[in-house]
Design a protein around this motif. Sequence first.
Motif, short mmCIF file in Angstrom:
data_model
loop_
_atom_site.label_atom_id
_atom_site.label_comp_id
_atom_site.label_asym_id
_atom_site.label_seq_id
_atom_site.Cartn_x
_atom_site.Cartn_y
_atom_site.Cartn_z
N GLY A 52 38.13 -34.83 -11.73
CA GLY A 52 37.23 -33.67 -11.86
C GLY A 52 36.90 -33.15 -10.47
O GLY A 52 36.26 -33.86 -9.68
N LEU A 53 37.34 -31.94 -10.17
CA LEU A 53 37.18 -31.40 -8.81
C LEU A 53 36.17 -30.27 -8.79
O LEU A 53 36.39 -29.20 -8.22
N GLY A 54 35.01 -30.50 -9.40
CA GLY A 54 33.92 -29.53 -9.35
C GLY A 54 33.19 -29.60 -8.01
O GLY A 54 33.67 -30.20 -7.05
N SER A 55 32.01 -29.02 -7.97
CA SER A 55 31.33 -28.89 -6.68
C SER A 55 30.94 -30.25 -6.10
O SER A 55 30.95 -30.42 -4.88
N TYR A 56 30.60 -31.21 -6.93
CA TYR A 56 30.19 -32.50 -6.37
C TYR A 56 31.37 -33.19 -5.68
O TYR A 56 31.23 -33.74 -4.59
N SER A 57 32.54 -33.15 -6.32
CA SER A 57 33.73 -33.71 -5.66
C SER A 57 34.09 -32.90 -4.42
O SER A 57 34.42 -33.46 -3.37
N THR A 58 34.00 -31.59 -4.55
CA THR A 58 34.47 -30.70 -3.47
C THR A 58 33.58 -30.79 -2.23
O THR A 58 34.08 -30.90 -1.11
N TYR A 59 32.25 -30.75 -2.46
CA TYR A 59 31.33 -30.62 -1.31
C TYR A 59 30.66 -31.92 -0.90
O TYR A 59 30.04 -31.98 0.15
N LEU A 113 31.85 -35.61 -2.36
CA LEU A 113 32.66 -36.84 -2.37
C LEU A 113 33.88 -36.75 -1.46
O LEU A 113 34.13 -37.67 -0.67
N ALA A 114 34.62 -35.67 -1.56
CA ALA A 114 35.82 -35.56 -0.72
C ALA A 114 35.47 -35.57 0.77
O ALA A 114 36.09 -36.33 1.54
N PHE A 142 35.98 -48.33 3.92
CA PHE A 142 36.67 -49.27 3.05
C PHE A 142 37.41 -48.58 1.90
O PHE A 142 37.97 -49.24 1.04
N CYS A 143 37.37 -47.27 1.86
CA CYS A 143 38.12 -46.55 0.84
C CYS A 143 38.50 -45.17 1.38
O CYS A 143 37.96 -44.73 2.39
N LYS A 144 39.43 -44.54 0.72
CA LYS A 144 39.89 -43.23 1.18
C LYS A 144 40.36 -42.43 -0.04
O LYS A 144 40.65 -42.99 -1.09
N LEU A 145 40.42 -41.14 0.13
CA LEU A 145 40.86 -40.26 -0.95
C LEU A 145 42.38 -40.35 -1.06
O LEU A 145 43.11 -39.93 -0.15
N SER A 146 42.86 -40.88 -2.20
CA SER A 146 44.31 -41.08 -2.35
C SER A 146 44.89 -40.28 -3.50
O SER A 146 46.11 -40.12 -3.57
N GLY A 147 44.03 -39.81 -4.43
CA GLY A 147 44.58 -39.09 -5.57
C GLY A 147 43.53 -38.18 -6.18
O GLY A 147 42.34 -38.30 -5.90
N TYR A 181 37.11 -42.50 -9.65
CA TYR A 181 35.72 -42.02 -9.68
C TYR A 181 35.67 -40.84 -10.67
O TYR A 181 36.24 -39.78 -10.40
N VAL A 182 34.99 -41.03 -11.80
CA VAL A 182 34.94 -40.03 -12.87
C VAL A 182 33.77 -39.08 -12.61
O VAL A 182 32.60 -39.48 -12.69
N VAL A 183 34.08 -37.82 -12.30
CA VAL A 183 33.07 -36.84 -11.90
C VAL A 183 33.12 -35.66 -12.88
O VAL A 183 32.87 -34.52 -12.51
N LEU A 184 33.42 -35.95 -14.11
CA LEU A 184 33.58 -34.93 -15.15
C LEU A 184 32.24 -34.65 -15.83
O LEU A 184 31.26 -35.37 -15.64
N PRO A 185 32.18 -33.61 -16.67
CA PRO A 185 31.00 -33.44 -17.52
C PRO A 185 30.71 -34.72 -18.31
O PRO A 185 31.63 -35.47 -18.66
N ASN A 186 29.43 -34.94 -18.58
CA ASN A 186 28.98 -36.21 -19.16
C ASN A 186 29.74 -36.59 -20.43
O ASN A 186 30.00 -37.77 -20.68
N SER A 187 30.10 -35.61 -21.21
CA SER A 187 30.76 -35.88 -22.49
C SER A 187 32.14 -36.51 -22.29
O SER A 187 32.69 -37.10 -23.22
#
Lengths: 380, 380
Positions: B48-55, B57-58, B66-71, B113-119
């Motif tokens: 899920g690449l909404g605003s939280y992932s975009t601004y 998490l990424a 200890f971690c990196k964006l791989s996918g 990391y699941v960043v989708l709508p709650n449903s």
Amino acid sequence: MKKLSRRAFNTTVGKGIGAAALMTPLTWAYGSPNTHKSQKKLGMALVGLGSYSTYQLAPALQDTQFCKLSGIVTGTPKKEVQWMQQYGIPKESVYNYDNFDDIANNDTIDIVYVVLPNSMHADFCIRAAKAGKHVICEKPMAMNVAECDAIIDACQEAGVKLSVGYRLHSEPYTQEVKRMVSEKTFGNVKYLSADAAYNSRGNPDQWRLNKALSGGGALMNMGVYAIQSAIYGTGENPTSVTAQEFSTRPEYFKDTDETVTAQFEFPSGAVANIFTSHNVNANRLYASCDRGWFELNPANHYGPLRGSTSSGRTIEFPHERQQKLQMDDFASHILSGTPNKVPGAMGKRDMIIVEAIYKSIAEGNVKIPLEFAPMYGFGE
Amino acid sequence: MKKLSRRAFNTTVGKGIGAAALMTPLTWAYGSPNTHKSQKKLGMALVGLGSYSTYQLAPALQDTQFCKLSGIVTGTPKKEVQWMQQYGIPKESVYNYDNFDDIANNDTIDIVYVVLPNSMHADFCIRAAKAGKHVICEKPMAMNVAECDAIIDACQEAGVKLSVGYRLHSEPYTQEVKRMVSEKTFGNVKYLSADAAYNSRGNPDQWRLNKALSGGGALMNMGVYAIQSAIYGTGENPTSVTAQEFSTRPEYFKDTDETVTAQFEFPSGAVANIFTSHNVNANRLYASCDRGWFELNPANHYGPLRGSTSSGRTIEFPHERQQKLQMDDFASHILSGTPNKVPGAMGKRDMIIVEAIYKSIAEGNVKIPLEFAPMYGFGE
């Protein structure tokens, strides 16, 4: 007293306050210090010489400009002597609860300030009115709304002025809150949070813990400050309320409420969430508005108070004894027709709210089954 | 990874924090910056690449140790190209919602990391677990307690680690609150007030306003922060709750809650009064204790946060991106066995509380008849 209307601005009160606030009724009534001696002062009698009279009102009356301590009413003969000596009160201005009504014949007393347990407010306020004296009734105004009505009616019939002992309406922090609300400094208030609470550990026989004398516990005592905060912090009267009661020390709070929370709705849609307690110390007012916030912490104790806003401002005024300002405001109302900042109807309004809160306190708690859950992050 | 246990103290985190706090798990897991390059980093895929992932998490994943964006996993082909270019993600690590399960065959991805709508949380968390990936589920954990259980069970069966996206458990202000509570710096907490709210004025079609996608409004979104504050601010799980709902913009909040207040009781007798809203800005934590108080304001946004105490102390730490600390903590848990600061059961606990709050929201308001009362002191 005509001079009053020309002495507009007491600059010692206004440090850090905007020009608009300087022009509110707060400072309007005060003369400058050097005119102090020339004023006629109204005579005040304190009815009930407990700690509030002893440590707040009597000292304040040494500094008031428009009124002075002229008489006392007490049921304790030992206090008669002490107070007569300390404050130079003549024997003929000393009363007890039996001969109190003779105060009608005492021309040196213009105002009677009733500082008795709540259960005695109505009786002594009504008797004071019938004696032809102006009345200040300590908060909460009475045991219930019906008693408030009786006090208001008695004062109206007697043609005397009536005020309630809400000291904050005369001190600058509360005035500044009202100014920010009125002028929408941060837009409309949308959320108001108020805490008025202290931790009571004193004599378990004190009248505040006896419902027959107090009418209730934290809500009747500190709660009215939180109710007041909710109202002057939003600029609206609430239209509905939900409320809850909490108890942890039933052995101490045998028949009065220990902790109460309540939520108000206002016509604008604003919401207030208030907390009052005799088991916790908390003394705050916070308002979130369209475009920022303001807060006082402490918000309602005897001061000095202190505040801040979302714009980075610290709200700070020179400290004066709140009770001095309060009693002078009422005397000025009588002498000069300045506004009665705390009319009896305000005390009645708050008692209506108190009654609504007690009515809404219900037993609807929902249990939360969390036996399985440890305190994550606390040492495991 | 054995080296980790010897790199104890990251002094850049600890400015102004006591020695005891420095020794908590907060900083225990972090290496010093100059060891950054030598670490094996776990690969993380954002779903899920909404605003939280975009601004949030990424960008945070550019700084993690200890971690990196791989996918990435997205339903929007245009975003695939953008993210591949911006972050150098290879085509074979880009998935959509249909082929997501193929991620099981991708050895470069360790955490999903699941960043989708709650449903969609439960579905994708369970599928991630079945693919053999460790899981971070964004908050709130799911639509209800049953879904939380399903996620927890799936992760347990698959033998993968599970965390919930509560970023505050890794940042120093919340750690400091927990320290003051644990060490009873001001004695026991007796009253906790928490506000977690923001004024939503965005796209009325956003998924947060759609109950079928969100499961609820302010309570499900900001409310969990207030619930969390009530718990880590007292050091206890609540045993009962009362709650109220307020609505002023039904045309915007068509089927999700706009404003909710709730009152918790705790085993110690402490009381918490929380406020959450999508209609008001407020972001505070205040705790009144036996011998003083502490507060954060702001308390739960992305920071910098700020706090103060009754002893006159300002609580202030160097700011780091909370999500960086959070994701590194989880990666460290996987790599080195440091504590999982936000286990799935914590997300389930909070969902139990959310369900209790919704259950307790009732229609019991008491009307207050104040039509007669003007706004005393407001211009009359």
